[in-house]
Structures are given as structure tokens and as C-alpha cells.
Design a protein around this motif. Structure first.
Motif, PDB file in Angstrom:
ATOM      1  N   PRO A  81      13.611  12.956  30.748  1.00 55.30           N
ATOM      2  CA  PRO A  81      13.488  12.271  29.453  1.00 55.30           C
ATOM      3  C   PRO A  81      13.553  10.754  29.570  1.00 55.30           C
ATOM      4  O   PRO A  81      12.920  10.038  28.784  1.00 55.30           O
ATOM      5  CB  PRO A  81      14.667  12.821  28.646  1.00 55.30           C
ATOM      6  CG  PRO A  81      15.641  13.317  29.657  1.00 55.30           C
ATOM      7  CD  PRO A  81      14.823  13.793  30.815  1.00 55.30           C
ATOM      8  N   LEU A  82      14.318  10.237  30.549  1.00 53.30           N
ATOM      9  CA  LEU A  82      14.388   8.786  30.722  1.00 53.30           C
ATOM     10  C   LEU A  82      13.032   8.232  31.142  1.00 53.30           C
ATOM     11  O   LEU A  82      12.551   7.237  30.584  1.00 53.30           O
ATOM     12  CB  LEU A  82      15.453   8.431  31.756  1.00 53.30           C
ATOM     13  CG  LEU A  82      15.605   6.935  32.072  1.00 53.30           C
ATOM     14  CD1 LEU A  82      15.966   6.162  30.804  1.00 53.30           C
ATOM     15  CD2 LEU A  82      16.658   6.717  33.145  1.00 53.30           C
ATOM     16  N   ALA A  83      12.395   8.885  32.114  1.00 51.75           N
ATOM     17  CA  ALA A  83      11.063   8.445  32.536  1.00 51.75           C
ATOM     18  C   ALA A  83      10.068   8.582  31.397  1.00 51.75           C
ATOM     19  O   ALA A  83       9.193   7.727  31.210  1.00 51.75           O
ATOM     20  CB  ALA A  83      10.598   9.254  33.748  1.00 51.75           C
ATOM     21  N   LEU A 147       2.668  13.632  33.116  1.00 50.94           N
ATOM     22  CA  LEU A 147       1.629  14.671  33.080  1.00 50.94           C
ATOM     23  C   LEU A 147       1.779  15.565  31.861  1.00 50.94           C
ATOM     24  O   LEU A 147       0.788  15.965  31.238  1.00 50.94           O
ATOM     25  CB  LEU A 147       1.687  15.509  34.356  1.00 50.94           C
ATOM     26  CG  LEU A 147       1.252  14.814  35.649  1.00 50.94           C
ATOM     27  CD1 LEU A 147       1.533  15.702  36.860  1.00 50.94           C
ATOM     28  CD2 LEU A 147      -0.233  14.452  35.591  1.00 50.94           C
ATOM     29  N   THR A 148       3.015  15.900  31.498  1.00 49.92           N
ATOM     30  CA  THR A 148       3.246  16.743  30.333  1.00 49.92           C
ATOM     31  C   THR A 148       2.792  16.052  29.056  1.00 49.92           C
ATOM     32  O   THR A 148       2.216  16.679  28.158  1.00 49.92           O
ATOM     33  CB  THR A 148       4.737  17.109  30.234  1.00 49.92           C
ATOM     34  OG1 THR A 148       5.157  17.741  31.444  1.00 49.92           O
ATOM     35  CG2 THR A 148       4.986  18.071  29.087  1.00 49.92           C
ATOM     36  N   ALA A 149       3.029  14.748  28.972  1.00 48.76           N
ATOM     37  CA  ALA A 149       2.635  13.997  27.774  1.00 48.76           C
ATOM     38  C   ALA A 149       1.129  13.893  27.632  1.00 48.76           C
ATOM     39  O   ALA A 149       0.622  13.620  26.535  1.00 48.76           O
ATOM     40  CB  ALA A 149       3.252  12.606  27.816  1.00 48.76           C
ATOM     41  N   ALA A 150       0.385  14.117  28.703  1.00 49.29           N
ATOM     42  CA  ALA A 150      -1.077  14.021  28.624  1.00 49.29           C
ATOM     43  C   ALA A 150      -1.662  15.058  27.674  1.00 49.29           C
ATOM     44  O   ALA A 150      -2.728  14.829  27.091  1.00 49.29           O
ATOM     45  CB  ALA A 150      -1.686  14.176  30.017  1.00 49.29           C
ATOM     46  N   ILE A 151      -0.992  16.196  27.494  1.00 47.00           N
ATOM     47  CA  ILE A 151      -1.530  17.237  26.608  1.00 47.00           C
ATOM     48  C   ILE A 151      -1.548  16.764  25.155  1.00 47.00           C
ATOM     49  O   ILE A 151      -2.618  16.717  24.534  1.00 47.00           O
ATOM     50  CB  ILE A 151      -0.747  18.549  26.766  1.00 47.00           C
ATOM     51  CG1 ILE A 151      -0.784  19.030  28.223  1.00 47.00           C
ATOM     52  CG2 ILE A 151      -1.306  19.613  25.832  1.00 47.00           C
ATOM     53  CD1 ILE A 151      -2.166  19.345  28.731  1.00 47.00           C
ATOM     54  N   PRO A 152      -0.407  16.387  24.545  1.00 46.33           N
ATOM     55  CA  PRO A 152      -0.497  15.876  23.170  1.00 46.33           C
ATOM     56  C   PRO A 152      -1.195  14.528  23.069  1.00 46.33           C
ATOM     57  O   PRO A 152      -1.722  14.182  22.008  1.00 46.33           O
ATOM     58  CB  PRO A 152       0.973  15.776  22.735  1.00 46.33           C
ATOM     59  CG  PRO A 152       1.753  15.656  23.996  1.00 46.33           C
ATOM     60  CD  PRO A 152       0.995  16.465  25.004  1.00 46.33           C
ATOM     61  N   LEU A 357       2.828  25.541  21.484  1.00 45.21           N
ATOM     62  CA  LEU A 357       3.711  25.559  20.316  1.00 45.21           C
ATOM     63  C   LEU A 357       4.592  24.313  20.279  1.00 45.21           C
ATOM     64  O   LEU A 357       4.765  23.680  19.232  1.00 45.21           O
ATOM     65  CB  LEU A 357       4.555  26.832  20.342  1.00 45.21           C
ATOM     66  CG  LEU A 357       5.542  27.091  19.196  1.00 45.21           C
ATOM     67  CD1 LEU A 357       5.787  28.582  19.042  1.00 45.21           C
ATOM     68  CD2 LEU A 357       6.877  26.396  19.416  1.00 45.21           C
ATOM     69  N   ILE A 358       5.149  23.958  21.417  1.00 46.53           N
ATOM     70  CA  ILE A 358       6.070  22.821  21.474  1.00 46.53           C
ATOM     71  C   ILE A 358       5.378  21.524  21.076  1.00 46.53           C
ATOM     72  O   ILE A 358       5.954  20.686  20.380  1.00 46.53           O
ATOM     73  CB  ILE A 358       6.696  22.727  22.880  1.00 46.53           C
ATOM     74  CG1 ILE A 358       7.755  23.825  23.048  1.00 46.53           C
ATOM     75  CG2 ILE A 358       7.313  21.353  23.112  1.00 46.53           C
ATOM     76  CD1 ILE A 358       8.259  23.977  24.457  1.00 46.53           C
ATOM     77  N   THR A 359       4.122  21.338  21.501  1.00 47.30           N
ATOM     78  CA  THR A 359       3.427  20.100  21.139  1.00 47.30           C
ATOM     79  C   THR A 359       3.213  19.986  19.639  1.00 47.30           C
ATOM     80  O   THR A 359       2.960  18.888  19.129  1.00 47.30           O
ATOM     81  CB  THR A 359       2.058  20.001  21.839  1.00 47.30           C
ATOM     82  OG1 THR A 359       1.185  21.031  21.347  1.00 47.30           O
ATOM     83  CG2 THR A 359       2.206  20.098  23.350  1.00 47.30           C
ATOM     84  N   GLN A 360       3.308  21.101  18.909  1.00 49.71           N
ATOM     85  CA  GLN A 360       3.094  21.092  17.465  1.00 49.71           C
ATOM     86  C   GLN A 360       4.379  20.827  16.672  1.00 49.71           C
ATOM     87  O   GLN A 360       4.333  20.739  15.444  1.00 49.71           O
ATOM     88  CB  GLN A 360       2.471  22.414  17.019  1.00 49.71           C
ATOM     89  CG  GLN A 360       1.061  22.621  17.544  1.00 49.71           C
ATOM     90  CD  GLN A 360       0.487  23.978  17.162  1.00 49.71           C
ATOM     91  OE1 GLN A 360       0.232  24.820  18.014  1.00 49.71           O
ATOM     92  NE2 GLN A 360       0.290  24.201  15.872  1.00 49.71           N
ATOM     93  N   VAL A 361       5.524  20.730  17.362  1.00 54.49           N
ATOM     94  CA  VAL A 361       6.780  20.446  16.658  1.00 54.49           C
ATOM     95  C   VAL A 361       7.444  19.164  17.164  1.00 54.49           C
ATOM     96  O   VAL A 361       8.625  18.933  16.917  1.00 54.49           O
ATOM     97  CB  VAL A 361       7.772  21.635  16.781  1.00 54.49           C
ATOM     98  CG1 VAL A 361       7.194  22.872  16.127  1.00 54.49           C
ATOM     99  CG2 VAL A 361       8.146  21.917  18.234  1.00 54.49           C
ATOM    100  N   LEU A 362       6.677  18.313  17.855  1.00 54.72           N
ATOM    101  CA  LEU A 362       7.236  17.042  18.324  1.00 54.72           C
ATOM    102  C   LEU A 362       7.532  16.130  17.140  1.00 54.72           C
ATOM    103  O   LEU A 362       6.699  15.980  16.235  1.00 54.72           O
ATOM    104  CB  LEU A 362       6.262  16.353  19.283  1.00 54.72           C
ATOM    105  CG  LEU A 362       5.956  17.104  20.586  1.00 54.72           C
ATOM    106  CD1 LEU A 362       4.937  16.325  21.403  1.00 54.72           C
ATOM    107  CD2 LEU A 362       7.221  17.347  21.390  1.00 54.72           C
ATOM    108  N   PRO A 363       8.695  15.492  17.110  1.00 52.36           N
ATOM    109  CA  PRO A 363       9.078  14.700  15.940  1.00 52.36           C
ATOM    110  C   PRO A 363       8.226  13.459  15.692  1.00 52.36           C
ATOM    111  O   PRO A 363       7.988  13.097  14.546  1.00 52.36           O
ATOM    112  CB  PRO A 363      10.527  14.300  16.249  1.00 52.36           C
ATOM    113  CG  PRO A 363      11.017  15.352  17.181  1.00 52.36           C
ATOM    114  CD  PRO A 363       9.832  15.704  18.026  1.00 52.36           C
ATOM    115  N   LEU A 372       9.115  15.313  24.936  1.00 50.62           N
ATOM    116  CA  LEU A 372       8.785  16.371  25.889  1.00 50.62           C
ATOM    117  C   LEU A 372       9.737  16.345  27.076  1.00 50.62           C
ATOM    118  O   LEU A 372      10.018  17.384  27.681  1.00 50.62           O
ATOM    119  CB  LEU A 372       7.332  16.230  26.357  1.00 50.62           C
ATOM    120  CG  LEU A 372       6.285  16.655  25.326  1.00 50.62           C
ATOM    121  CD1 LEU A 372       4.886  16.215  25.762  1.00 50.62           C
ATOM    122  CD2 LEU A 372       6.317  18.170  25.113  1.00 50.62           C
ATOM    123  N   GLY A 373      10.242  15.156  27.404  1.00 50.06           N
ATOM    124  CA  GLY A 373      11.276  15.071  28.434  1.00 50.06           C
ATOM    125  C   GLY A 373      12.544  15.766  28.008  1.00 50.06           C
ATOM    126  O   GLY A 373      13.217  16.421  28.814  1.00 50.06           O
TER     127      GLY A 373
END
Length: 425
Positions: A81-83, A147-152, A357-363, A372-373
Motif C-alpha cells: 500500500p505504501l508503494a 501492475l494491479t492499478a493498471a486494471i482500473p 469485483l474489487i475494482t468496482q468498490v474502490l473508494p 488496491l495496496g
């Protein structure tokens, strides 16, 4: 109800909700980058670290492996999450040109992480192994955050299930390719680490160098204040209940996964008593990967077309729980083969659909990588908790049958609780 923040037309591309479908070439490159990072995560944990720890401390291998992997997972919990938060705020210029905010973290994490794998190969004490593995985990978690953030960042909601399926496959395929690389292609523990380090660079850098990464204008960059940054890691369950439930369900399912996989090599040696534990482990990994590849993309695309996510998560948890139960009641080689196929099939569905699903509930769009971190803590924290639970269960509380029974129960509860999420059908 938790919703994704609106994205007015005035927002820069880095913060806007994506609407243009990504191309196959983009999917192929992020697939390769994820393959590299998951090879770096799982091949040491499943093959190289057990071998190295057993050579250093053969009489206490279970406890020492738990210490090393637990410390590495703790580092991952903090670094991811820090990165992610730092990449959300990254706004660099080179020759009067704005650079993107994600790729610099992907490339730097790959290069420095590969160096630490080479350092890890030279360690001959548990303390040295632990320190080098912690450093490598920090680097590879910086990669994973970007890399994970690239999806949303780049994939429209209607395409996320299918793309998440492709991105999820490397979690299993990376272990297969890595295991083959360090057992059949190269020989020796040190050569294995060097081969994985090279693979990380060759697979990950093309995505960072060849794909677009929207820059973040400086006027949209949040101030970097340590106290505020630390406070932002807490996402209120009261204000964002769907995000909280998404985190908790992921944590439980991944705890089940950690319980069931940490001692798999030792399970084959001491529980099933196969003649060739390392070769048998490779067979199970191949079958697991086959099951995952058969379901991940297909389930993701069906979920995209139907618009439904939760039912797929529940069914995937049920399949994984059945697989763990088979190992608990019948720890034989034929049953291990069946369980590996079932576990892979269930996990493939889970990874594809739950990630979408998770990308659809990001604040907030401004904090995608950080949020996502925080979700990735639910992936990493079980790697700390798993060893702490697994070791006493195996040694004092009934051995491997109890371990896999607990695995089944935790996985089933975790997947079932997805019904608590309200914003996503």
C-alpha cells in the motif's frame, strides 16, 4: 452504499474512468509482467527457499521456513500500500516531458528486486536469507502495486472480468514456469535464483517500456505528508462498507490458500509419502495451473456479460473447499491429483471475478493504487498468519488432515461472505 467516484470530463486521463477497451497486445504485455512478478514471489516460496532453509537448518526446517516467509509477508503487507500511495502521487518530468506515474515503479522494482534475488542466493544463514527475502519482497510488491492499478486505470468495467482472468493466470503459471526453470533447465539453488532474477527482467520491463502510462499533472497530485499518508491507509468500514467486506472476504480466502500451500512439499514427503516429492509437487502444480487456465478467462468473460460477480465468487469458494476436504479425508496421491485440478479450477474463477469485483468498490479514483495496496494486504497478511497457524496445527493439533479441514472451512466462509457487498450484483 459504496460507489466508484464520478469522473468528470475535466479530470486528466490518469484519473478518469476508462472507456476504451484495451487491445490484445496490452493484455499480452501485462500478462507477461505479472508472470515475471509471480515467478519471483512463488518459485522461491515453493521450491528455492524450502531447499535453502533445509540445507541451513535441517532439524528445524518447518519453523525456520515459517519465520522467513512470515517476515517476507510482513514486509509485503507494509510495502504494497505504501508503494501504491506513492505511485498515486508520482508526477515526474524528463526532458520537459511528463512521465507516467506507474511504470517507473514497475521498472525500478523489477531491476532492484532481481538484484536482491542474486544476493539471496549467496546467503548461508537464516538471518541472511530472511533479510534478503524481505528486501526482495519490498521491491516486488512495489511492482505488484503498480501492475494491479493498471486494471482500473486502463480497463473499462465491462472488460475487467476477462482481463482479470488473464492477469490472474500468472499467479499459478508463474510457479509452473519457475519450477520447471529451477528444476529442469538449471541446476543448483544459486542458479535457480539467478534464473528467476533474469526472468523477472525479461518479462516485466517490456510492459513498462512499451505501453502507455498517463501522466498525473502536478496540480492533481495530493500533498505528500507522512502523517496524512499513514492516515490514508485506514479506509473506514462505516463510510465504505463494500470495500471493507471485499477486503475481509479476500483475507479469509487467501488465509485458506496460505494454510493449504505453505507445507505442500512437506505434505507430499511426510503425509502422502511419495517417492519423489519435488517431482510430485511439480505434477500437482501443473494440474492446478491447468484447472485455473480452463476457468479463469471463461468465468471472467461470463461474469462481464452477465454483469454478476458474487455468485461466481461463492461457487469458486465451494469448489476450493471441496478440494481441501479431499486432502483432509484421503491424503493419497490419486486424491491429491483430483484436489489439485479442483483447487485450480476454483481459484481461477475466484481470481478473475473477485479482482473485477474489487475494482468496482474502490473508494476514490485518485487513490486507486493505494486502495488496491490495502486490498493486497489481504493477500499478504495471510502469508504471515498462515505460518503461525500451520506450524502448530501440523505439529500439535492433528497434522495435515486437520490443516486441510481448517483450510476448507476458512475458504468456504470467506467466499460466502461476499453476499454482504451491496453495490455489485
Amino acid at each position: 452504499m459504496t460507489t466508484v467516484n464520478p469522473t468528470p470530463a475535466s479530470l486528466p486521463a490518469a484519473l478518469a474512468e476508462p472507456t476504451v477497451p484495451v487491445r490484445r497486445s496490452w493484455i499480452a504485455l501485462i500478462f507477461a509482467a505479472n508472470l515475471g512478478v509471480w515467478m519471483a514471489f512463488f518459485t522461491p516460496i515453493q521450491v528455492l527457499l524450502p531447499q535453502q532453509v533445509e540445507r541451513i537448518a535441517p532439524g528445524d526446517k518447518e519453523a525456520m521456513l515459517a519465520v522467513v516467509t512470515g517476515l517476507g509477508a510482513l514486509a509485503a503487507v507494509l510495502a504494497n500500500p505504501l508503494a501504491g500511495a506513492l505511485s498515486d502521487r508520482t508526477s515526474l518530468r524528463l526532458a520537459n516531458r511528463h512521465l507516467g506515474r506507474r511504470h517507473v515503479w514497475t521498472a525500478t522494482g523489477a531491476v532492484v528486486g532481481a538484484l536482491f534475488l542474486v544476493v539471496l542466493a549467496r546467503q548461508d544463514s537464516i538471518a541472511g536469507v530472511a533479510a534478503a527475502w524481505v528486501a526482495a519482497q519490498v521491491c516486488f510488491n512495489a511492482m505488484l502495486a503498480s501492475l494491479t492499478a493498471a486494471i482500473p486505470d486502463r480497463v473499462p468495467v465491462a472488460q475487467r472480468g476477462g482481463v482479470s482472468g488473464w492477469v490472474g493466470i500468472p499467479q499459478a503459471l508463474g510457479l509452473v514456469v519457475g519450477a520447471v526453470l529451477v528444476t529442469a533447465v538449471v541446476t543448483g539453488n544459486a542458479a535457480g535464483y539467478a534464473a528467476i532474477a533474469l526472468a523477472v527482467l525479461l518479462l516485466s520491463l517490456p510492459f513498462a517500456l512499451l505501453t502507455q502510462d498517463d501522466p498525473l499533472p502536478r496540480e492533481h497530485r495530493s500533498p505528500l505528508r507522512p502523517r496524512a499518508l499513514l492516515a490514508s491507509m485506514w479506509i473506514s468500514p462505516r463510510r465504505h462498507p463494500d470495500f471493507a467486506w471485499a477486503w475481509f472476504t479476500r483475507f479469509l480466502v487467501q488465509t485458506g490458500n496460505a494454510l493449504g500451500t505453505l507445507y505442500l512439499l512437506y505434505f507430499l514427503t511426510d503425509g502422502v509419502r511419495v517417492a519423489d516429492p519435488e517431482g510430485s509437487l511439480l505434477v500437482l502444480i501443473l494440474l492446478y495451473t491447468l484447472g485455473m487456465m480452463l476457468t479463469a478467462v471463461v468465468a471472467g468473460r461470463i461474469s462481464d456479460r452477465s454483469g454478476r460477480r458474487k455468485v461466481f465468487v461463492i461457487v469458486s469458494g465451494l469448489i476450493m473447499a471441496v478440494a481441501a476436504t479431499l486432502l483432509a479425508v484421503a491424503p493419497t496421491w490419486p486424491m491429491a491429483i483430483v484436489a489439485a485440478l479442483l483447487l485450480g479450477a476454483g481459484y481461477g474463477v475466484y481470481l478473475a471475478v473477485d479482482a473485477a469485483l474489487i475494482t468496482q468498490v474502490l473508494p476514490a479514483a485518485t487513490d486507486r493504487a493505494k486502495d488496491l495496496g490495502v486490498i493486497n494486504i489481504a493477500n499478504s497478511a495471510p502469508q504471515v498468519l498462515g505460518p503461525a497457524l500451520s506450524a502448530p496445527i501440523v505439529v500439535h493439533l492433528g497434522g495435515y488432515p486437520t490443516l486441510y479441514a481448517v483450510t476448507a472451512a476458512v475458504t468456504l466462509v470467506g467466499s460466502a461472505l461476499v453476499v454482504k457487498i451491496k453495490a455489485v450484483p
